[in-house]
Write an enzyme that holds these catalytic residues in place. Structure first.
Site, PDB file in Angstrom:
ATOM      1  N   LYS A  18      -3.769   6.234 -13.033  1.00 13.14           N
ATOM      2  CA  LYS A  18      -4.635   6.298 -13.562  1.00 13.14           C
ATOM      3  C   LYS A  18      -5.632   6.418 -13.081  1.00 13.14           C
ATOM      4  CE  LYS A  18      -6.057   2.530 -10.849  1.00 13.14           C
ATOM      5  NZ  LYS A  18      -7.313   3.510  -9.386  1.00 13.14           N
ATOM      6  N   SER A 110       1.590  -0.573 -10.966  1.00 15.10           N
ATOM      7  CA  SER A 110       0.814  -1.367 -11.848  1.00 15.10           C
ATOM      8  C   SER A 110       1.151  -0.943 -13.154  1.00 15.10           C
ATOM      9  CB  SER A 110      -1.009  -1.045 -11.240  1.00 15.10           C
ATOM     10  OG  SER A 110      -1.034  -1.977 -10.426  1.00 15.10           O
ATOM     11  N   ASP A 143      -5.241  -4.579 -11.722  1.00 18.81           N
ATOM     12  CA  ASP A 143      -4.936  -2.799 -11.973  1.00 18.81           C
ATOM     13  C   ASP A 143      -4.181  -3.067 -13.733  1.00 18.81           C
ATOM     14  OD1 ASP A 143      -6.655  -1.129 -10.812  1.00 18.81           O
ATOM     15  OD2 ASP A 143      -4.887  -0.580  -9.422  1.00 18.81           O
TER      16      ASP A 143
HETATM   17  C1  LIG Z   1      -9.090  -0.347  -5.883  1.00 14.79           C
HETATM   18  C2  LIG Z   1      -8.461  -0.648  -8.075  1.00 14.79           C
HETATM   19  O1  LIG Z   1      -7.069  -0.657  -7.806  1.00 14.79           O
HETATM   20  C3  LIG Z   1      -9.296  -0.512  -9.179  1.00 14.79           C
HETATM   21  O2  LIG Z   1      -8.467   0.117  -9.899  1.00 14.79           O
HETATM   22  C4  LIG Z   1      -8.193  -2.218  -8.319  1.00 14.79           C
HETATM   23  O3  LIG Z   1      -8.806  -3.029  -7.816  1.00 14.79           O
HETATM   24  C5  LIG Z   1      -5.994  -3.183  -7.221  1.00 14.79           C
HETATM   25  O4  LIG Z   1      -5.369  -3.801  -7.890  1.00 14.79           O
HETATM   26  P1  LIG Z   1      -4.012  -3.974  -7.491  1.00 14.79           P
HETATM   27  O5  LIG Z   1      -3.864  -3.036  -6.508  1.00 14.79           O
HETATM   28  O6  LIG Z   1      -3.519  -3.749  -8.479  1.00 14.79           O
HETATM   29  O7  LIG Z   1      -4.759  -4.711  -6.771  1.00 14.79           O
HETATM   30  P2  LIG Z   1      -4.169  -6.622  -5.816  1.00 14.79           P
HETATM   31  O8  LIG Z   1      -2.659  -6.247  -6.122  1.00 14.79           O
HETATM   32  O9  LIG Z   1      -4.107  -7.424  -6.692  1.00 14.79           O
HETATM   33  O10 LIG Z   1      -4.517  -6.638  -4.879  1.00 14.79           O
HETATM   34  C6  LIG Z   1      -4.339  -5.637  -3.977  1.00 14.79           C
HETATM   35  C7  LIG Z   1      -4.992  -6.759  -2.658  1.00 14.79           C
HETATM   36  O11 LIG Z   1      -6.645  -5.967  -2.884  1.00 14.79           O
HETATM   37  C8  LIG Z   1      -7.776  -6.579  -3.454  1.00 14.79           C
HETATM   38  N1  LIG Z   1      -8.490  -6.989  -4.064  1.00 14.79           N
HETATM   39  C9  LIG Z   1      -7.832  -5.975  -5.422  1.00 14.79           C
HETATM   40  C10 LIG Z   1      -8.441  -6.433  -6.256  1.00 14.79           C
HETATM   41  C11 LIG Z   1      -9.596  -6.627  -6.334  1.00 14.79           C
HETATM   42  N2  LIG Z   1     -10.879  -6.486  -7.389  1.00 14.79           N
HETATM   43  N3  LIG Z   1     -10.261  -6.787  -5.351  1.00 14.79           N
HETATM   44  C12 LIG Z   1      -9.520  -8.037  -4.415  1.00 14.79           C
HETATM   45  O12 LIG Z   1     -10.394  -8.086  -3.067  1.00 14.79           O
HETATM   46  C13 LIG Z   1      -6.923  -8.450  -2.782  1.00 14.79           C
HETATM   47  O13 LIG Z   1      -7.052  -8.711  -1.139  1.00 14.79           O
HETATM   48  C14 LIG Z   1      -5.708  -8.762  -3.035  1.00 14.79           C
HETATM   49  O14 LIG Z   1      -4.334  -8.994  -1.786  1.00 14.79           O
HETATM   50  N1  LIG Z   2       6.882  -0.298  -9.448  1.00 20.84           N
HETATM   51  C1  LIG Z   2       7.006   0.191  -8.168  1.00 20.84           C
HETATM   52  N2  LIG Z   2       6.327   1.329  -7.965  1.00 20.84           N
HETATM   53  C2  LIG Z   2       5.407   1.877  -6.698  1.00 20.84           C
HETATM   54  N3  LIG Z   2       4.863   0.870  -6.080  1.00 20.84           N
HETATM   55  C3  LIG Z   2       5.201  -0.915  -6.138  1.00 20.84           C
HETATM   56  C4  LIG Z   2       6.143  -1.479  -7.143  1.00 20.84           C
HETATM   57  N4  LIG Z   2       7.086  -2.149  -6.800  1.00 20.84           N
HETATM   58  C5  LIG Z   2       6.273  -2.798  -5.672  1.00 20.84           C
HETATM   59  N5  LIG Z   2       5.447  -2.227  -5.036  1.00 20.84           N
HETATM   60  C6  LIG Z   2       4.708  -1.853  -4.468  1.00 20.84           C
HETATM   61  O1  LIG Z   2       3.643  -1.640  -4.252  1.00 20.84           O
HETATM   62  C7  LIG Z   2       2.763  -1.000  -3.289  1.00 20.84           C
HETATM   63  C8  LIG Z   2       0.937   0.025  -4.123  1.00 20.84           C
HETATM   64  O2  LIG Z   2       1.882   0.724  -4.743  1.00 20.84           O
HETATM   65  P1  LIG Z   2       1.329   1.861  -6.129  1.00 20.84           P
HETATM   66  O3  LIG Z   2       1.475   2.914  -6.263  1.00 20.84           O
HETATM   67  O4  LIG Z   2       1.243   0.581  -7.176  1.00 20.84           O
HETATM   68  O5  LIG Z   2       0.841   1.495  -5.439  1.00 20.84           O
HETATM   69  P2  LIG Z   2      -1.900   2.256  -5.554  1.00 20.84           P
HETATM   70  O6  LIG Z   2      -1.919   2.394  -6.464  1.00 20.84           O
HETATM   71  O7  LIG Z   2      -1.891   2.336  -4.498  1.00 20.84           O
HETATM   72  O8  LIG Z   2      -1.882   0.289  -6.111  1.00 20.84           O
HETATM   73  P3  LIG Z   2      -3.012  -0.664  -4.810  1.00 20.84           P
HETATM   74  O9  LIG Z   2      -3.891  -0.451  -5.626  1.00 20.84           O
HETATM   75  O10 LIG Z   2      -2.298  -2.057  -5.632  1.00 20.84           O
HETATM   76  O11 LIG Z   2      -2.514   0.027  -3.723  1.00 20.84           O
HETATM   77  C9  LIG Z   2       3.611  -0.244  -2.834  1.00 20.84           C
HETATM   78  O12 LIG Z   2       3.255  -0.078  -1.335  1.00 20.84           O
HETATM   79  C10 LIG Z   2       4.636  -0.712  -3.084  1.00 20.84           C
HETATM   80  O13 LIG Z   2       5.202  -1.601  -2.005  1.00 20.84           O
END
Ligand SMILES: C[C@](O)(CO)[C@H](O)COP(=O)(O)OP(=O)(O)OC[C@H]1O[C@@H](n2ccc(N)nc2=O)[C@H](O)[C@@H]1O
Ligand SMILES: Nc1ncnc2c1ncn2[C@@H]1O[C@H](COP(=O)(O)OP(=O)(O)OP(=O)(O)O)[C@@H](O)[C@H]1O
Length: 290
Positions: A18, A110, A143
């Site tokens: 995304k 995600s 996400d």
């Molecule tokens: C930045 C985005 O990628 C935009 O789509 C998302 O909001 C992040 O989504 P994500 O990576 O799935 O987030 P999560 O794995 O639920 O959370 C990671 C960390 O980001 C922070 N977090 C995330 C989403 C949100 N709305 N508020 C937050 O403060 C939280 O501290 C959490 O510990």
């Molecule tokens: N199947 C997976 N693919 C990618 N990362 C994973 C997976 N399972 C767990 N993770 C953990 O989630 C973290 C975030 O990976 P992702 O590829 O989702 O990055 P992102 O899109 O930046 O998401 P986020 O906003 O959650 O950091 C990675 O650094 C890894 O430690």
């Protein structure tokens, strides 16, 4: 074709990326999670997942990802969550072809989790609704719900309150700077803007594209700042999520390829197409008509 492959065992299912076309932080919940306004669109660039039956209730990966413990992997967590929630005693072996950069803001982990929820719901015959799968997904990460939802969306709440939106399906050039951005670190920053004014979908369509994480990310990761500068020579350059990836949209594949080729001398780049319907949803519709 036998029944197993008819259902989709052994088949390759996409877990698309995304991009966030804008991201505003309008508040913070008591648990620390931030209240957002964002716009999600899918791109065709995807991880690919395959599922193989096993004779017991184990959930395992064919090949764990480098740097991610098997039990922490979002695919394994998603499958075990489904077992816990439904009492299902079937197991699975999952093979992941990882194409999406980790920590890139493209939602790869995600999306992998959402593909597991949707596909195992079918393969294990669980019959959970999309709403139930979205709620389970939310417990894995903010996400995940949009990838289960399957359509480009205006997102509110922590990202789980979703309204379908039809956007222009353009071409996208993505730069992945050589760094992993930790989402939690960015959302914990004292300098993050957390009091943006709410806007409407019409405001977004009229051109409000800002990402409130941009300044904090660029301060912590100068490579992201440089990538935005280099990309903005060709078109409006934006940050997706908390980065590290930056992207720009183009009206044609030729324009996108032109920019990508020039940038690829110095950067790790991708070209893909933005789509309103998730490639996973498209694939599952075909499966349902078998
Ligand atoms: C930045 C985005 O990628 C935009 O789509 C998302 O909001 C992040 O989504 P994500 O990576 O799935 O987030 P999560 O794995 O639920 O959370 C990671 C960390 O980001 C922070 N977090 C995330 C989403 C949100 N709305 N508020 C937050 O403060 C939280 O501290 C959490 O510990
Ligand atoms: N199947 C997976 N693919 C990618 N990362 C994973 C997976 N399972 C767990 N993770 C953990 O989630 C973290 C975030 O990976 P992702 O590829 O989702 O990055 P992102 O899109 O930046 O998401 P986020 O906003 O959650 O950091 C990675 O650094 C890894 O430690």
């Amino acid at each position: 074709m036998n029944l197993e492959s008819d259902l989709g065992w052994g088949k390759k299912w996409p877990a698309p990326a995304k991009i966030n076309l804008m991201l505003r932080i309008i508040g913070r919940r008591a648990d620390g999670y931030h209240l957002l306004q964002t716009v999600f669109q899918f791109i065709e660039l995807s991880d690919w997942l395959s599922f193989y039956p096993v004779s017991d209730s184990s959930v395992k990966l064919r090949k764990p990802l480098l740097g991610v413990a098997e039990n922490d992997d979002l695919t394994v967590r998603a499958a075990k969550l489904l077992q816990r929630e439904t009492g299902c005693r079937l197991g699975v072996e999952i093979a992941v072809e990882k194409n999406l950069p980790m920590g890139g803001g493209l939602g790869g982990g995600s999306s992998d989790a959402a593909t597991v929820l949707l596909v195992l719901n079918r393969l294990w015959g669980l019959n959970l609704s999309i709403e139930q799968l979205m709620a389970l997904g939310l417990s894995l990460g903010a996400d995940v719900p949009v990838f289960v939802f399957g359509y480009a969306a205006w997102g509110e709440g922590v990202g789980e309150s979703l309204t379908k939106i039809d956007l222009k399906e353009q071409w996208v050039v993505i730069i992945k700077p050589d760094c992993h951005v930790n989402t939690k670190q960015i959302f914990s920053s004292d300098n993050l803007t957390r009091d943006s004014k709410s806007i409407t979908i019409d405001d977004f369509i009229a051109g409000q594209h800002n990402n409130d994480c941009l300044q904090v990310v660029c301060e912590a990761y100068p490579q992201v700042h440089q990538a935005l500068a280099d990309l903005s020579v060709y078109a409006e350059a934006r940050l997706t999520g908390t980065g590290a990836c930056v992207y720009a949209l183009f009206g044609s594949e030729e324009q996108a390829q032109f920019a990508c080729q020039a940038l690829s001398a110095n950067w790790h780049t991708y070209v893909s197409r933005c789509v309103n319907e998730s490639p996973l949803l498209s694939c599952m519709k075909v499966g349902a008509n078998l």
